[in-house]
Design a protein around this motif. Structure first.
Motif, PDB file in Angstrom:
ATOM      1  N   TYR A 306       0.851  -1.178   0.000  1.00  0.00           N
ATOM      2  CA  TYR A 306       0.000   0.000   0.000  1.00  0.00           C
ATOM      3  C   TYR A 306       0.896   1.240   0.000  1.00  0.00           C
ATOM      4  N   HIS A 321      -7.361   1.106  -2.902  1.00  0.00           N
ATOM      5  CA  HIS A 321      -6.139   1.672  -2.341  1.00  0.00           C
ATOM      6  C   HIS A 321      -5.081   1.853  -3.422  1.00  0.00           C
ATOM      7  N   LEU A 355      -6.823  -2.778  -5.124  1.00  0.00           N
ATOM      8  CA  LEU A 355      -5.492  -2.163  -5.218  1.00  0.00           C
ATOM      9  C   LEU A 355      -5.241  -1.708  -6.655  1.00  0.00           C
TER      10      LEU A 355
END
Length: 427
Positions: A306, A321, A355
């Motif tokens: 992240y 994210h 993601l």
């Protein structure tokens, strides 16, 4: 039409070009324009002779004129990127309609294939130009991601040379590099050579190179040496390093790292580099932070991190994210046993749900990897274990209790120990 040649000046070419446009616009005849375009496309120096001066103020051109420039430069679209880059350097403003039109119709995949360096330079400049406009920034972000995705799809049909070039752009460049040509030097000689060596690509590598020398590990660095490292950092435009790099270090390295933290005024920053610990996706699809050291050398693994990159200005509108995905692959079949490669994944389809990457900001050469191991003395970074280590696992042996051990760089490690893969990302 026969008088068009490499020696024709701009005014001659401009006259013929405008006559052909007039013929199409007024007389509705495209024959002359077709002939002119064919002649222009055949000129080796068409970009310098005609396209560059014609597009000097391309924001004032209509879409029909821009279409013709796109046709003339079809075999060399990079020339248009260069023209736009120089224009944006001077103008330094939000994207105008002409710039958007060119980018939407330009063959950017060919630009990447022909000159990836110019492509990256252009989009780095676009990041700066679009900082004042969220809409422009979003346009550039989507364009970059779409272009890279299309290029990744198209590369499967390209030559192995092009694939090799792409691999270089996505592979982490600091894995298992050679320290051999520094070993015969005296410590102070090595210090001077490391500062200037093209092998050393960032400040992390330079410091880990110094850690390889017992002299500096025992004596530390003098304030004068640290001033010289600071000057080297500025000259080579390196980012400052994260203070996390100095935490959890092996006791053998504490002297040199302590001297840097004590005397340095321009080497450490929280704003130019961030440490992130990866989550490993094992072949059985189980996700966890730690993994066995041996798996890094024997099993293909994927790691996701992240990372909200500062250049997004905390204004990312994409779902999920921000972060990036790394893939490690054993090299045991390549004639280099007990090594592995690590690549930055830019294919969005391979990313886990929730993601996404900003490939215009996150670059492979901006990622420095250091394993973090759990020992009886707590967690420790094993500096210079995969960066300045050309041999991979140089020795496998057993201790007096028949427990297996691996010699990895300067360290002797248990292959079954728990390891975390940490990434220091510079901006």
């Amino acid at each position: 039409m026969g008088n068009i040649s490499p020696s024709s000046d701009y005014q001659t070419l401009l006259f013929l070009f405008e006559e052909a446009r007039f013929s199409l616009k007024v007389m509705k005849c495209d024959k002359m324009l077709t002939m002119v375009l064919q002649k222009f496309c055949g000129l080796e120096n068409k970009a310098e002779k005609f396209v560059e001066p014609y597009m000097k103020n391309y924001a004032e051109l209509g879409n029909d004129q821009l279409d013709l420039m796109l046709q003339i430069t079809r075999s060399n679209p990079v020339s248009l990127l260069k023209i736009m880059k120089e224009n944006l350097k001077v103008e330094a403003k939000v994207l105008d309609n002409s710039s958007r039109y060119i980018l939407e119709n330009l063959d950017i995949c060919k630009c990447i294939s022909d000159d990836e360096h110019i492509f990256e330079e252009f989009f780095d400049l676009m990041d700066i130009v679009t900082q004042s406009s969220d809409l422009d920034a979003l346009f550039v972000n989507k364009l970059y991601r779409r272009s890279m995705k299309e290029f990744n799809i198209s590369r499967n049909g390209n030559s192995s040379a092009v694939q090799s070039e792409l691999h270089l752009s996505t592979s982490i460049p600091h894995i298992f590099c050679s320290f051999e040509h520094f070993r015969g030097l005296l410590p102070l000689e090595c210090f001077e050579v490391l500062k200037e060596s093209p092998t050393v690509l960032n400040l992390y590598m330079l410091i880990e190179g110094l850690l390889m020398l017992p002299y500096f590990s025992q004596e530390g660095l003098t304030p004068k040496m640290i001033c010289e490292i600071e000057e080297t950092r500025r000259q080579r435009s390196w980012s400052r390093i994260s203070p996390d790099f100095f935490e959890h270090s092996h006791p053998f390295f504490k002297t040199i790292l302590a001297s840097i933290t004590k005397h340095s005024k321009d080497l450490i920053s929280n704003d130019e580099s961030i440490q992130r610990c990866g989550t490993v996706i094992c072949p059985d699809k189980i996700e966890r932070m730690s993994f066995r050291l041996k798996d890094l050398f024997l099993t293909p693994l994927s790691f996701y991190f992240y990372l909200e990159h500062p250049k997004t200005n905390h204004s990312c509108d994409l779902p999920g994210h921000c972060g990036f995905l790394l893939k490690s692959r054993p090299e045991m079949k390549s004639g280099q046993p007990f090594k592995f490669t690590v690549d930055l994944c830019v294919d969005e389809e391979e990313y886990p749900n929730g993601l996404h990457i900003h490939p215009e900001f996150v670059k492979a050469d901006k990622i420095h990897l250091v394993p973090l191991c759990s020992t009886i003395d707590g967690s420790q970074y094993f500096h210079a274990s995969i960066t300045w280590n050309e041999h991979g696992i140089s020795r496998a042996f057993s201790d007096e209790n028949s427990f297996p051990w691996w010699e990895l760089g300067m360290s002797e490690l248990d292959p079954f120990m728990d390891v975390f893969l940490t990434a220091f990302v510079t901006f």
